[in-house]
Design a protein around this motif. Sequence first.
Motif, PDB file in Angstrom:
ATOM      1  N   HIS A  10       4.148 -15.086  36.934  1.00 55.63           N
ATOM      2  CA  HIS A  10       3.060 -14.252  36.439  1.00 55.63           C
ATOM      3  C   HIS A  10       2.142 -15.096  35.561  1.00 55.63           C
ATOM      4  CE1 HIS A  10       4.478 -10.242  37.733  1.00 55.63           C
ATOM      5  NE2 HIS A  10       5.678 -10.786  37.631  1.00 55.63           N
ATOM      6  N   PRO A  11       0.966 -14.587  35.198  1.00 58.87           N
ATOM      7  CA  PRO A  11       0.102 -15.333  34.284  1.00 58.87           C
ATOM      8  C   PRO A  11       0.844 -15.716  32.998  1.00 58.87           C
ATOM      9  CG  PRO A  11      -1.115 -13.501  35.233  1.00 58.87           C
ATOM     10  CD  PRO A  11       0.310 -13.335  35.662  1.00 58.87           C
ATOM     11  N   GLU A  12       0.494 -16.861  32.443  1.00 61.02           N
ATOM     12  CA  GLU A  12       1.220 -17.405  31.288  1.00 61.02           C
ATOM     13  C   GLU A  12       1.208 -16.453  30.092  1.00 61.02           C
ATOM     14  OE1 GLU A  12       3.838 -19.642  29.561  1.00 61.02           O
ATOM     15  OE2 GLU A  12       3.116 -20.007  31.614  1.00 61.02           O
ATOM     16  N   ARG A  13       0.112 -15.719  29.927  1.00 62.35           N
ATOM     17  CA  ARG A  13       0.051 -14.754  28.816  1.00 62.35           C
ATOM     18  C   ARG A  13       1.177 -13.728  28.923  1.00 62.35           C
ATOM     19  NH1 ARG A  13      -4.382 -10.063  28.415  1.00 62.35           N
ATOM     20  NH2 ARG A  13      -3.687  -9.061  26.488  1.00 62.35           N
ATOM     21  N   VAL A  14       1.468 -13.302  30.140  1.00 59.16           N
ATOM     22  CA  VAL A  14       2.511 -12.297  30.365  1.00 59.16           C
ATOM     23  C   VAL A  14       3.891 -12.901  30.105  1.00 59.16           C
ATOM     24  CG1 VAL A  14       3.552 -10.758  32.074  1.00 59.16           C
ATOM     25  CG2 VAL A  14       1.060 -11.100  32.037  1.00 59.16           C
ATOM     26  N   ILE A  15       4.113 -14.119  30.598  1.00 63.36           N
ATOM     27  CA  ILE A  15       5.402 -14.787  30.391  1.00 63.36           C
ATOM     28  C   ILE A  15       5.648 -14.998  28.892  1.00 63.36           C
ATOM     29  CG2 ILE A  15       6.759 -16.851  30.890  1.00 63.36           C
ATOM     30  CD1 ILE A  15       6.205 -15.138  33.349  1.00 63.36           C
ATOM     31  N   LYS A  16       4.622 -15.414  28.188  1.00 61.14           N
ATOM     32  CA  LYS A  16       4.747 -15.646  26.742  1.00 61.14           C
ATOM     33  C   LYS A  16       5.114 -14.363  26.009  1.00 61.14           C
ATOM     34  CE  LYS A  16       2.182 -17.502  22.779  1.00 61.14           C
ATOM     35  NZ  LYS A  16       0.877 -18.081  22.327  1.00 61.14           N
ATOM     36  N   ALA A  17       4.463 -13.259  26.357  1.00 62.29           N
ATOM     37  CA  ALA A  17       4.764 -11.977  25.711  1.00 62.29           C
ATOM     38  C   ALA A  17       6.193 -11.528  26.014  1.00 62.29           C
ATOM     39  CB  ALA A  17       3.769 -10.916  26.183  1.00 62.29           C
ATOM     40  N   ALA A  18       6.658 -11.776  27.233  1.00 60.57           N
ATOM     41  CA  ALA A  18       8.028 -11.410  27.608  1.00 60.57           C
ATOM     42  C   ALA A  18       9.037 -12.228  26.818  1.00 60.57           C
ATOM     43  CB  ALA A  18       8.221 -11.619  29.101  1.00 60.57           C
ATOM     44  N   ARG A  19       8.755 -13.530  26.633  1.00 58.31           N
ATOM     45  CA  ARG A  19       9.702 -14.408  25.932  1.00 58.31           C
ATOM     46  C   ARG A  19       9.780 -14.099  24.442  1.00 58.31           C
ATOM     47  NH1 ARG A  19       8.206 -19.592  29.657  1.00 58.31           N
ATOM     48  NH2 ARG A  19      10.049 -19.424  31.013  1.00 58.31           N
ATOM     49  N   ALA A  20       8.772 -13.428  23.912  1.00 54.95           N
ATOM     50  CA  ALA A  20       8.820 -13.008  22.513  1.00 54.95           C
ATOM     51  C   ALA A  20       9.800 -11.859  22.302  1.00 54.95           C
ATOM     52  CB  ALA A  20       7.427 -12.600  22.042  1.00 54.95           C
ATOM     53  N   GLY A  31       0.514  -7.051  33.895  1.00 54.70           N
ATOM     54  CA  GLY A  31       1.694  -7.644  33.280  1.00 54.70           C
ATOM     55  C   GLY A  31       1.921  -7.164  31.868  1.00 54.70           C
ATOM     56  N   MET A  32       0.844  -7.066  31.098  1.00 53.41           N
ATOM     57  CA  MET A  32       0.987  -6.605  29.718  1.00 53.41           C
ATOM     58  C   MET A  32       1.392  -5.142  29.666  1.00 53.41           C
ATOM     59  SD  MET A  32       0.634  -9.374  28.169  1.00 53.41           S
ATOM     60  CE  MET A  32       0.748  -8.767  26.484  1.00 53.41           C
ATOM     61  N   MET A  33       0.966  -4.359  30.647  1.00 58.24           N
ATOM     62  CA  MET A  33       1.401  -2.963  30.719  1.00 58.24           C
ATOM     63  C   MET A  33       2.902  -2.891  31.001  1.00 58.24           C
ATOM     64  SD  MET A  33      -0.223   0.157  32.984  1.00 58.24           S
ATOM     65  CE  MET A  33      -1.781   0.089  32.100  1.00 58.24           C
ATOM     66  N   ALA A  34       3.379  -3.756  31.895  1.00 59.33           N
ATOM     67  CA  ALA A  34       4.815  -3.819  32.176  1.00 59.33           C
ATOM     68  C   ALA A  34       5.591  -4.232  30.927  1.00 59.33           C
ATOM     69  CB  ALA A  34       5.085  -4.787  33.321  1.00 59.33           C
ATOM     70  N   ILE A  35       5.053  -5.190  30.162  1.00 57.77           N
ATOM     71  CA  ILE A  35       5.707  -5.632  28.932  1.00 57.77           C
ATOM     72  C   ILE A  35       5.776  -4.501  27.912  1.00 57.77           C
ATOM     73  CG2 ILE A  35       5.559  -7.212  26.968  1.00 57.77           C
ATOM     74  CD1 ILE A  35       6.395  -8.534  29.629  1.00 57.77           C
ATOM     75  N   GLU A  36       4.712  -3.709  27.819  1.00 60.28           N
ATOM     76  CA  GLU A  36       4.731  -2.572  26.889  1.00 60.28           C
ATOM     77  C   GLU A  36       5.769  -1.536  27.295  1.00 60.28           C
ATOM     78  OE1 GLU A  36       3.336  -2.336  23.868  1.00 60.28           O
ATOM     79  OE2 GLU A  36       2.906  -4.439  24.345  1.00 60.28           O
ATOM     80  N   ASN A  37       5.954  -1.344  28.581  1.00 59.93           N
ATOM     81  CA  ASN A  37       7.020  -0.452  29.051  1.00 59.93           C
ATOM     82  C   ASN A  37       8.385  -0.999  28.641  1.00 59.93           C
ATOM     83  OD1 ASN A  37       5.459   1.562  30.372  1.00 59.93           O
ATOM     84  ND2 ASN A  37       5.177   0.226  32.137  1.00 59.93           N
ATOM     85  N   LEU A  38       8.562  -2.314  28.792  1.00 65.78           N
ATOM     86  CA  LEU A  38       9.826  -2.949  28.397  1.00 65.78           C
ATOM     87  C   LEU A  38      10.038  -2.849  26.885  1.00 65.78           C
ATOM     88  CD1 LEU A  38       9.588  -6.117  30.658  1.00 65.78           C
ATOM     89  CD2 LEU A  38      11.405  -4.393  30.781  1.00 65.78           C
ATOM     90  N   ARG A  39       8.973  -3.084  26.113  1.00 65.85           N
ATOM     91  CA  ARG A  39       9.081  -3.027  24.649  1.00 65.85           C
ATOM     92  C   ARG A  39       9.525  -1.644  24.187  1.00 65.85           C
ATOM     93  NH1 ARG A  39       6.220  -6.158  21.104  1.00 65.85           N
ATOM     94  NH2 ARG A  39       4.618  -6.570  22.688  1.00 65.85           N
ATOM     95  N   ALA A  40       8.895  -0.610  24.747  1.00 67.27           N
ATOM     96  CA  ALA A  40       9.250   0.757  24.361  1.00 67.27           C
ATOM     97  C   ALA A  40      10.711   1.049  24.679  1.00 67.27           C
ATOM     98  CB  ALA A  40       8.334   1.747  25.074  1.00 67.27           C
ATOM     99  N   HIS A  41      11.143   0.644  25.862  1.00 67.07           N
ATOM    100  CA  HIS A  41      12.533   0.880  26.258  1.00 67.07           C
ATOM    101  C   HIS A  41      13.487   0.127  25.346  1.00 67.07           C
ATOM    102  CE1 HIS A  41      15.727   1.930  29.093  1.00 67.07           C
ATOM    103  NE2 HIS A  41      16.164   0.687  28.978  1.00 67.07           N
ATOM    104  N   LEU A  42      13.152  -1.105  25.009  1.00 62.44           N
ATOM    105  CA  LEU A  42      13.984  -1.925  24.135  1.00 62.44           C
ATOM    106  C   LEU A  42      14.126  -1.284  22.757  1.00 62.44           C
ATOM    107  CD1 LEU A  42      15.437  -4.722  23.841  1.00 62.44           C
ATOM    108  CD2 LEU A  42      13.255  -5.631  23.029  1.00 62.44           C
ATOM    109  N   GLU A  43      13.051  -0.631  22.304  1.00 63.49           N
ATOM    110  CA  GLU A  43      13.056  -0.003  20.977  1.00 63.49           C
ATOM    111  C   GLU A  43      13.577   1.426  21.000  1.00 63.49           C
ATOM    112  OE1 GLU A  43       9.009  -0.429  19.785  1.00 63.49           O
ATOM    113  OE2 GLU A  43       9.183  -2.599  19.360  1.00 63.49           O
TER     114      GLU A  43
END
Length: 316
Positions: free
Chosen positions: A10-20, A296-308
């Motif tokens: 995926h675009p690097e911005r998305v990978i970076k946000a996921a790794r955080a 990608g950032m929308m997918a990350i936000e879905n993951l963040r919410a689930h994680l929290e």
Amino acid sequence: MKRLLITRRHPERVIKAARALFDVTLRDRIDPLSTDEARAALSDHDAVLPTLGDAFSEEVFAVVGRPRATILANFGVGYNHIDVESARLHGVTVTNTPGAVTDATADIAMTLILMSARRAGEGERMLRAGQWTGWNPMQLLGMHVTGKTVGMVGMGRIGQAIARRCHYGFGMKVIYANRSEKHMEFPAEQMAQHELARHADIVVVAVPGGRETHHLIGAGFLSSMQRHAHFINISRGDVVDETALIAALEEGRIGGAGLDVYEHEPDVPERLRRLENTVLLPHLGTAALDVREAMGMMAIENLRAHLEGREPPNKV
């Protein structure tokens, strides 16, 4: 730190946000997950960010049993490659990325409409082959789009975006077939699908994929279309009976087709590739960097919410 599998680059911005947020395993390949990889994804990771073609079927869930993964944060609005009911029964949340894809997909639909109606693909092939002998009054006469009738099969977010472009940009009359009536800021007439086929100069399919819409468009619908009409598909390939569509095009029963999706991607039948009255794009619907980043950032936000422990904003 929870483990996340990202199934494609995926675009690097998305990978970076996921790794955080996660300990990320990046599967740096372009092909979909195999069945064994899908099973391992559910067993070895706490979360998965899959995309088109990564098949999480009922059989995959049945073999895994109670998976370690508790969320499939799909990259894309379409999720017919995931058995959502099986996921739910096995304690797995499924999310998607609506909204981010709307305008980009509508733009590709307009590209296909114009290219198919105006025979742009044929013209480019002629020129590149060195066969163009100069302008003449009868060369590659296509269909003038302005003022024609566009028939939308499916009037959700993407369907409305396409219809809006057709109405305001090209003065088209809009008709649509949809399970429910829609109220929009421009005039649009709802009618049965077979009636739409008879009245539209351009048919655009914009429905979700899945069991309910498999082969929604078949020989009967295509035979009802006007001989000059053009058929556009930007939804999912298996919404259309591809064999029936090829036959209609080969026999000249419709004017042409513009396709961005195919029934058995990435396999596109040779019979279809040989046809001059088709425009064939390699699934370019959302192929723009800013759009893919937004998805990608929308997918990350879905993951963040689930994680929290919160409800993901785009749960399906």
